[in-house]
Motif scaffolding. Structure first.
Motif, PDB file in Angstrom:
ATOM      1  N   GLY A 124      19.246  -8.634   6.462  1.00 38.65           N
ATOM      2  CA  GLY A 124      18.365  -8.057   5.461  1.00 38.65           C
ATOM      3  C   GLY A 124      18.328  -6.549   5.545  1.00 38.65           C
ATOM      4  N   ALA A 125      17.415  -5.959   4.788  1.00 35.90           N
ATOM      5  CA  ALA A 125      17.348  -4.500   4.690  1.00 35.90           C
ATOM      6  C   ALA A 125      16.882  -3.835   5.985  1.00 35.90           C
ATOM      7  CB  ALA A 125      16.413  -4.106   3.545  1.00 35.90           C
ATOM      8  N   ILE A 126      16.321  -4.604   6.916  1.00 38.22           N
ATOM      9  CA  ILE A 126      15.805  -4.017   8.154  1.00 38.22           C
ATOM     10  C   ILE A 126      16.939  -3.557   9.075  1.00 38.22           C
ATOM     11  CG2 ILE A 126      15.729  -6.107   9.556  1.00 38.22           C
ATOM     12  CD1 ILE A 126      12.963  -3.431   9.295  1.00 38.22           C
ATOM     13  N   PHE A 127      18.171  -3.999   8.803  1.00 39.51           N
ATOM     14  CA  PHE A 127      19.306  -3.658   9.660  1.00 39.51           C
ATOM     15  C   PHE A 127      19.842  -2.274   9.293  1.00 39.51           C
ATOM     16  CE2 PHE A 127      18.936  -8.108  10.428  1.00 39.51           C
ATOM     17  CZ  PHE A 127      19.408  -8.306  11.719  1.00 39.51           C
ATOM     18  N   ALA A 128      19.139  -1.248   9.738  1.00 37.80           N
ATOM     19  CA  ALA A 128      19.537   0.146   9.507  1.00 37.80           C
ATOM     20  C   ALA A 128      18.848   1.008  10.552  1.00 37.80           C
ATOM     21  CB  ALA A 128      19.168   0.589   8.097  1.00 37.80           C
ATOM     22  N   ASN A 129      19.339   2.246  10.714  1.00 36.96           N
ATOM     23  CA  ASN A 129      18.698   3.166  11.658  1.00 36.96           C
ATOM     24  C   ASN A 129      17.339   3.639  11.150  1.00 36.96           C
ATOM     25  OD1 ASN A 129      21.961   4.258  12.139  1.00 36.96           O
ATOM     26  ND2 ASN A 129      20.760   3.490  13.843  1.00 36.96           N
ATOM     27  N   ILE A 130      17.306   4.019   9.882  1.00 40.85           N
ATOM     28  CA  ILE A 130      16.061   4.477   9.254  1.00 40.85           C
ATOM     29  C   ILE A 130      15.744   3.534   8.104  1.00 40.85           C
ATOM     30  CG2 ILE A 130      14.843   6.366   8.125  1.00 40.85           C
ATOM     31  CD1 ILE A 130      15.627   7.087  10.922  1.00 40.85           C
ATOM     32  N   VAL A 131      14.586   2.913   8.170  1.00 38.45           N
ATOM     33  CA  VAL A 131      14.153   1.984   7.117  1.00 38.45           C
ATOM     34  C   VAL A 131      12.952   2.596   6.410  1.00 38.45           C
ATOM     35  CG1 VAL A 131      13.311  -0.326   6.590  1.00 38.45           C
ATOM     36  CG2 VAL A 131      14.962   0.005   8.444  1.00 38.45           C
ATOM     37  N   VAL A 132      13.097   2.868   5.137  1.00 37.07           N
ATOM     38  CA  VAL A 132      12.016   3.437   4.327  1.00 37.07           C
ATOM     39  C   VAL A 132      11.339   2.293   3.578  1.00 37.07           C
ATOM     40  CG1 VAL A 132      11.415   5.033   2.475  1.00 37.07           C
ATOM     41  CG2 VAL A 132      13.256   5.615   4.077  1.00 37.07           C
ATOM     42  N   GLY A 133      10.093   2.019   3.932  1.00 33.74           N
ATOM     43  CA  GLY A 133       9.321   0.974   3.266  1.00 33.74           C
ATOM     44  C   GLY A 133       8.328   1.596   2.304  1.00 33.74           C
ATOM     45  N   ASP A 134       8.606   1.490   1.010  1.00 29.72           N
ATOM     46  CA  ASP A 134       7.773   2.156   0.011  1.00 29.72           C
ATOM     47  C   ASP A 134       6.633   1.241  -0.430  1.00 29.72           C
ATOM     48  OD1 ASP A 134       7.084   4.327  -1.531  1.00 29.72           O
ATOM     49  OD2 ASP A 134       8.407   3.818  -3.192  1.00 29.72           O
ATOM     50  N   GLU A 135       5.400   1.777  -0.364  1.00 29.72           N
ATOM     51  CA  GLU A 135       4.188   1.054  -0.758  1.00 29.72           C
ATOM     52  C   GLU A 135       4.091  -0.279  -0.021  1.00 29.72           C
ATOM     53  OE1 GLU A 135       4.323   1.082  -5.110  1.00 29.72           O
ATOM     54  OE2 GLU A 135       2.968   2.806  -5.047  1.00 29.72           O
ATOM     55  N   ILE A 136       4.074  -0.193   1.284  1.00 29.93           N
ATOM     56  CA  ILE A 136       4.116  -1.391   2.129  1.00 29.93           C
ATOM     57  C   ILE A 136       2.935  -2.312   1.883  1.00 29.93           C
ATOM     58  CG2 ILE A 136       2.983  -0.174   4.039  1.00 29.93           C
ATOM     59  CD1 ILE A 136       4.623  -1.872   5.970  1.00 29.93           C
ATOM     60  N   ASN A 137       1.789  -1.760   1.493  1.00 29.07           N
ATOM     61  CA  ASN A 137       0.616  -2.611   1.317  1.00 29.07           C
ATOM     62  C   ASN A 137       0.535  -3.259  -0.072  1.00 29.07           C
ATOM     63  OD1 ASN A 137       0.080  -0.131   0.117  1.00 29.07           O
ATOM     64  ND2 ASN A 137      -2.081  -0.123   0.648  1.00 29.07           N
ATOM     65  N   ARG A 138       1.625  -3.216  -0.837  1.00 26.87           N
ATOM     66  CA  ARG A 138       1.675  -3.985  -2.085  1.00 26.87           C
ATOM     67  C   ARG A 138       2.265  -5.373  -1.864  1.00 26.87           C
ATOM     68  NH1 ARG A 138      -0.179  -1.691  -6.365  1.00 26.87           N
ATOM     69  NH2 ARG A 138      -0.289   0.583  -6.529  1.00 26.87           N
ATOM     70  N   ALA A 139       2.825  -5.606  -0.674  1.00 22.83           N
ATOM     71  CA  ALA A 139       3.343  -6.936  -0.348  1.00 22.83           C
ATOM     72  C   ALA A 139       2.246  -7.744   0.330  1.00 22.83           C
ATOM     73  CB  ALA A 139       4.558  -6.821   0.565  1.00 22.83           C
ATOM     74  N   SER A 140       2.406  -9.056   0.334  1.00 20.22           N
ATOM     75  CA  SER A 140       1.417  -9.936   0.953  1.00 20.22           C
ATOM     76  C   SER A 140       1.416  -9.752   2.469  1.00 20.22           C
ATOM     77  CB  SER A 140       1.736 -11.388   0.616  1.00 20.22           C
ATOM     78  OG  SER A 140       2.959 -11.775   1.241  1.00 20.22           O
ATOM     79  N   PRO A 141       0.313 -10.077   3.146  1.00 21.94           N
ATOM     80  CA  PRO A 141       0.282  -9.982   4.612  1.00 21.94           C
ATOM     81  C   PRO A 141       1.404 -10.774   5.286  1.00 21.94           C
ATOM     82  CG  PRO A 141      -1.941 -10.263   3.760  1.00 21.94           C
ATOM     83  CD  PRO A 141      -1.008 -10.418   2.589  1.00 21.94           C
ATOM     84  N   LYS A 142       1.800 -11.913   4.706  1.00 23.90           N
ATOM     85  CA  LYS A 142       2.896 -12.698   5.284  1.00 23.90           C
ATOM     86  C   LYS A 142       4.190 -11.895   5.302  1.00 23.90           C
ATOM     87  CE  LYS A 142       5.528 -16.985   4.641  1.00 23.90           C
ATOM     88  NZ  LYS A 142       5.683 -18.217   3.829  1.00 23.90           N
ATOM     89  N   THR A 143       4.468 -11.198   4.212  1.00 25.11           N
ATOM     90  CA  THR A 143       5.685 -10.382   4.149  1.00 25.11           C
ATOM     91  C   THR A 143       5.572  -9.160   5.046  1.00 25.11           C
ATOM     92  OG1 THR A 143       6.088 -11.131   1.887  1.00 25.11           O
ATOM     93  CG2 THR A 143       7.208  -9.122   2.595  1.00 25.11           C
ATOM     94  N   GLN A 144       4.402  -8.546   5.082  1.00 27.56           N
ATOM     95  CA  GLN A 144       4.191  -7.403   5.974  1.00 27.56           C
ATOM     96  C   GLN A 144       4.462  -7.799   7.423  1.00 27.56           C
ATOM     97  OE1 GLN A 144       0.195  -6.064   5.315  1.00 27.56           O
ATOM     98  NE2 GLN A 144       0.524  -5.602   3.169  1.00 27.56           N
ATOM     99  N   SER A 145       4.070  -9.013   7.779  1.00 25.13           N
ATOM    100  CA  SER A 145       4.212  -9.468   9.160  1.00 25.13           C
ATOM    101  C   SER A 145       5.665  -9.689   9.566  1.00 25.13           C
ATOM    102  CB  SER A 145       3.420 -10.765   9.369  1.00 25.13           C
ATOM    103  OG  SER A 145       2.036 -10.541   9.154  1.00 25.13           O
ATOM    104  N   ALA A 146       6.586  -9.702   8.597  1.00 26.75           N
ATOM    105  CA  ALA A 146       8.007  -9.831   8.940  1.00 26.75           C
ATOM    106  C   ALA A 146       8.492  -8.639   9.747  1.00 26.75           C
ATOM    107  CB  ALA A 146       8.836  -9.974   7.665  1.00 26.75           C
TER     108      ALA A 146
END
Length: 315
Positions: A98-120
């Motif tokens: 997934g997108a987490i496989f990078a040196n720098i991961v930019v998460g835009d507006e992280i609190n617009r996703a559900s808590p379940k997704t945030q917990s990933a």
């Protein structure tokens, strides 16, 4: 890498980012210190003040792998971590990162996703690995998550879980620019985005060497005791129902090492701890209902604790 080498590389990174972000030198310094301390950064403020621009500018100034995740209510945890897909020809499951496989991961507006997704992000940010279907994959080094979020009063947002906030080493707010900085922004940003001309000024190996050099910065026993006293004060404050965790103590020391290195010192001062107490501690704390009704923010409570906790003797 010596401290003079650190100053040279950091100077290039800071110059590149400040060429995009006008008049926010203190916020840029916190962002770079978080990178050198191998932490993760949370940028919270109202829309339109440059949160995503800061995250992108820091990412583009480094010649390493970068990914961007736009957090939305329908985003799934597998979109972040990856998923196992069955290969019909080979008759076996193949992992698609997934997108987490990078040196720098930019998460835009992280609190617009559900808590379940945030917990990933929990395992990724703490252990620098991803576990899917019982198998674990190690993430690249260096690894940093730079997340932006709007204040939780904004429509369509979910508050970050306490465990998620505790994994961010520091939180900063951009704030509105000064009049002169905004005027300069109108000249430099109106025709084209300055991100288009931003070139990488350091690579992943240099960042790894920087983080290694930062670890050698000395922290005296007196300063460590001061950190523990300050964190303990958050746990005993009558205005807080959740104080800072032991992880907060550790990350405050690591951040202070990077902060000292940015000031070209090979030792940490109590002043470094005081300067970093609010960005490192405040976002982890939960004020009591009475404190919230009195409009007492975590930032203000931490600032007052810093003023009350005695400095180390012999400073």
């Amino acid at each position: 890498m010596t401290l003079s080498d650190v100053a040279t590389v950091v100077g290039r990174i800071r110059g590149a980012v400040q060429g995009v972000i006008e008049g926010k030198g203190d916020v840029v310094k916190v962002a770079i210190a978080t990178l050198l301390a191998q932490g993760h950064l949370l940028i919270e403020d109202v829309p339109g003040v440059g949160k995503t621009m800061l995250a992108k500018a820091l990412a583009r100034s480094l010649d390493c792998s970068v990914s961007r995740i736009q957090f939305t209510p329908d985003l799934l945890p597998s979109d972040i971590t990856g998923v196992s897909v069955y290969d019909q020809e080979r008759r076996e499951f193949e992992f698609k990162p997934g997108a987490i496989f990078a040196n720098i991961v930019v998460g835009d507006e992280i609190n617009r996703a559900s808590p379940k997704t945030q917990s990933a992000l929990l395992e990724c940010m703490e252990e620098q690995q991803v576990t899917v279907d019982g198998r674990s994959w190690q993430l690249e080094t260096p690894f940093m998550v730079i997340a932006t979020q709007n204040p939780i009063e904004m429509d369509g947002t979910y508050p970050l879980p306490e465990a998620q906030r505790d994994r961010f080493m520091a939180q900063v707010s951009m704030g509105y620019p000064a009049a002169e900085a905004e005027l300069a922004m109108l000249d430099s940003h109106s025709a084209a985005s300055p991100l288009d001309d931003l070139a990488a000024v350091a690579d992943a190996s240099e960042v790894a060497a920087l983080t290694e050099a930062v670890r050698s910065v000395h922290v005296s026993p007196e300063v460590k005791r001061y950190v523990v006293d300050l964190v303990t004060a958050t746990r005993t404050s009558p205005e807080l129902r959740l104080g800072a965790s032991p992880r907060a103590s550790l990350q405050l020391v690591r951040m202070a090492r990077a902060w000292a290195a940015l000031d070209f010192r090979d030792f940490v001062l109590p002043d470094d701890i005081q300067a970093l107490a609010v960005p490192v501690l405040a976002h982890r704390l939960l004020p009591t209902a009475e404190a919230q009704m009195a409009r007492r923010s975590s930032d203000r409570i931490v600032a007052e604790l810093v003023a009350r906790v005695p400095l180390p003797a012999g400073r």
